[in-house]
Design an enzyme around this catalytic site. Sequence first.
Site, short mmCIF file in Angstrom:
data_model
loop_
_atom_site.label_atom_id
_atom_site.label_comp_id
_atom_site.label_asym_id
_atom_site.label_seq_id
_atom_site.Cartn_x
_atom_site.Cartn_y
_atom_site.Cartn_z
N LYS A 52 0.84 -1.21 0.00
CA LYS A 52 0.00 0.00 0.00
C LYS A 52 0.87 1.25 0.00
CE LYS A 52 -2.44 -1.17 3.68
NZ LYS A 52 -2.14 -2.58 3.90
N CYS A 90 -12.60 1.94 16.36
CA CYS A 90 -11.28 1.40 16.03
C CYS A 90 -10.39 1.19 17.24
CB CYS A 90 -10.68 2.34 15.00
SG CYS A 90 -8.93 2.34 14.83
N MET A 91 -10.29 2.16 18.16
CA MET A 91 -9.38 1.96 19.28
C MET A 91 -9.89 2.50 20.60
SD MET A 91 -8.55 5.23 18.39
CE MET A 91 -9.10 5.72 19.84
N MET A 126 -7.48 -4.68 16.24
CA MET A 126 -8.94 -4.71 16.27
C MET A 126 -9.52 -5.92 16.99
SD MET A 126 -9.85 -1.92 15.11
CE MET A 126 -8.30 -1.17 15.55
N GLY A 146 -5.12 1.56 13.61
CA GLY A 146 -5.32 1.31 12.19
C GLY A 146 -5.22 2.55 11.32
N GLN A 147 -5.37 3.72 11.93
CA GLN A 147 -5.37 4.96 11.13
C GLN A 147 -4.11 5.77 11.43
OE1 GLN A 147 -9.45 6.75 10.51
NE2 GLN A 147 -9.77 5.82 12.50
#
Lengths: 255, 795
Positions: free
Chosen positions: B85, B169-170, B344, B381-382
């Site tokens: 990615k 997400c967190m 996650m 994740g971000q």
Amino acid sequence: MSGPVVGRSREACDMQEARTARRKVQLALAGGVGLVVSAGLVAGLRPPERGNETAPARSAAAPAPGAVSTNVVWQQLRELALGSPASANVKEHRGAALAARAARRAYDGAPPRVPHQVDQRNAPDCLFCHSEGLSVAGRVAPKLSHQPYLNCLQCHVVERSAGNDWVIPETPDAPLPQKLDTAFEGASLAEPAAPWGPGAPPPMPHTVHMRTDCASCHGPSGRDGLRTSHPERQNCLQCHAQSANEGARRLDGAL
Amino acid sequence: MSIERREFLTASLLGAATLVAEGQARGELPVIQDPPKLPGVTWNKAPCRFCGTGCHVQVGVRDGKVVAVQGDQRAEVNKGLLCVKGYHVPLALYGKDRLTEPLLREGDKYVPISWERAIQIIADRVQLGDKGFAMYGSGQWTIPEGYAANKFMKGGLGSNQIDPNARLCMASAVTGYLATYGVDEPSGCYDDLDACDVLITWGNNPAEMHPVLFSRVMDRRSRGEQVRFIDMATRHTRSSAFADETLLFKPQGDLAIANGILHLLLEQGTYDEAFVREHCAFKADSEPQDLHGKPISFEEFKASLKKYTPEYCAQLSGVPAAKIRMLADLFGRPDLRIVSMWCMGMNQHTQGTAINTLVHGVHLLSGHFGRPGDAPMSLTGQPSACGTVREVGTLAHALPGGLLVAKPEDREKAEKIWNVPHGRIPAKPGYHTVDLWKKFGTPKEQGGDIHTVWVQVTNPGQTLPNSHALVDPSRKLKDKFLIVSDVYPTATTRIADLILPSAMWVEKNGMVGNSERRTQQWFKMVSPPGKARDDLWQIVAVAHELFARGHEGMRDKDGRFLFHIEKDGEAAPIWDYRHYYDVNVDEHLFEEYRKFTRYKHKDLAPYREYVKARGLRWPVVQQKSGEWRETRFRFSGFDDPYCEGKEIRFYHSPTKNDRAQIWFRPYVAPPEVPDAEYPLWLCTGRVLEHWHSGSMTMRIPQLRGSMPRAYVELHRDDARRFGVRDGEIVRIESRRGSLDLPVWIDGRGKPPPGTVFVPFFDESLPINRVTLEAHDFFSKQPDYKKCAVRLKRIA
């Protein structure tokens, strides 16, 4: 290389086949080296003009007489190892070679996509073929150009094209989604930097980051037009200036 | 020719030698000749746009376009390596359907409108009622963007109705850190991965989700180092392929495994008695439930764990008792360095706070804490879930710097820094994500008091769970208005009333914060396409429109604009896009935000320090020499200046005595379990090639080519049981919705019998129609990893 060995019987079979194939090549190489040694002993002592006589006339670019003995031997070795006549490694082929190389990359420096099926679930043993490079039935597995990493699929993804279902099963009810266009125009390899004078070794037109093993592209199994004329020399950076442009030098940490 | 060749070799060697000699004489590096004029590619640093790892790339720009990237060799995070990615991140800018002008829904079509009109429409919506205007933001907001949004909402509108997608997400990682240490974010950092002997992942697939970090550990094996990798998972993944052991557990079985380890550490006396005596205290749930629970004694703690024998935990988790013993034995060995890593799997969990505190508890009780290589580590994740959401506090209950709206003294601090009147910030938290969307979908007369939601940098139309309940209802209500700022058409823009085209990544200045407390900075390098503009500018422009209309909230106590920035002694008109880059808005906002970061020892350095660095890990503390020093190991005296010489010091302890809390958390069954009617577990997640909802990566031909669409992973036995073939389209159905998907047997992942897995990246196959919105009591984070479904043949 050090992936687990649980539940891999099928892969083991594949590996067995590959191993056999590889052994053949190794045998050929070993034979080749034997030839080199014996031929080299003789050829190296030959006067140049006699060396010229033994050179096969396959190459469009006539080899340099002075360098011919080793070059010829390497060429013969390559033919022996690859099982096909060495085609012309001439400048005119460089454009095509670069285009073929670029077709598998988003831009120069992007990791190439994998043109064959890989095991999606496990850590495929890519290094089996790609650590030293391998050629079977005319197909070449290029030698790794960088230090080996374990998780190869982290960077190299399988190239999917219409008609193959290497990635996920394709069914009439779930056709491939329409390919989306992109306006991205990736940087292509810089024009080869001109040597500073006639006959000078050309400086490198690219970074050495992830391209530390020159033989990957420029070695005996490299594409026509990219192979070195003097594979016997091991220390490439001795003559070819590293990262001959400012951007590349910066990326290689030199600036 | 031989002579020619010999001549040139000699010539070149002589030439080089001469130049080397000259170079040495001048004290410079030898250069063969002037660098050739290259096709004008210039390079600059930026963090990658995608995940929370925070790799740095060198971005190559030519003629105003990004044409290449390279892994940044000077970045400590990735040391020159990227994942697929990252290598294709420039292409995310150049999908041909970029949004390039503001679009307003009129009936069943969208009409282009001017930015002036768009800003006015948003201001009109605010003026319909400040308190019903909500923002739904993102862990992809840059730090200055999130800071501006937070200030606009809480300091300007006096409203706490702002929450981010990071709630999905967190949020449970946050509550886990708070309940354990009294302050958020990991104590360790990625350096722990270089030093650990054992890596244990708890429901995590880093080979696909955080590949660069995964390689950082696994490649140590190539260098001859021994790293034991234990993969605890609910399905076999690519990470499992590298594992020494994969322990497949039943959904929710992680609670039992952790309790089993705690039980054995106590039972066998292998816990770290000195560490616990010096640095820990014990807690359990209180009645009514509260994040900080009630203190219990060591004896009570031990008694509570009595029943969690390996055999009992094996029964609950499906992991053999011998394997639970093996784990406890590892933790019982003080000579090993152990990192637990999760993402996650532990956070998207209705007992997310519980399992987070349990894993911290395992490390604390065993003393595997605070030495390099000994760390419990949550991943994000971000790119800025930490930097923006957790540190800037863009959550409905938070303020910047770890402050809380519920605390009067915290509100006062914020009001002082923002120079707004006392009492501006409400004490009551706003709605958390699930409630926010429920209220937006409820008619006003039935208590649906949110009339407008402004979404930035996220795609809730695809990513909210149970979309039939959370997304669809508002679209049938006339008085509800959805504003979406994004870069491409998404599942959310398609249902929006107003669409704003945004700039992304290196089309704007930015700062983000990764999973290891590292704050990173980059500069704008190319222009956004068409009329696309910065998200931060959009917020400032709306604020200024309200200011011009006389909205009291948009002026500070001195009557100045809330986002007053001076240039040469005069207010810079940053609300006018032509002048937005006259000043560095990021720098001004960051310097203001920095004041917040001292309260909880999350000290950030001045902006200029981040310009020079490939990120710095907070607390960044200025030394006597004037130099700014980052902190790698928080709470560890050898590295963290705030330990004041003590070996370990939990200086934000919830019990105010420098102690971390070890929690007793009982095993609790999931809210929905498979039964006769819905006999299968459904787990959802991500894949290597695509990032989250795929709005960027699905527009990158190389990535889309490699992973073109979603699928349902099915075990061979289940396929036989249901009589389905590989590739056959089947219907996956829950009590909430259904989706038709192609079956993939022995595909990328391999779920055990009784479980199916579906990735959520594919907009055309949105699995969140099927998922459950049940969420953790403390964190309000939904569980996307387990609900009951059935599989139907449709052929």
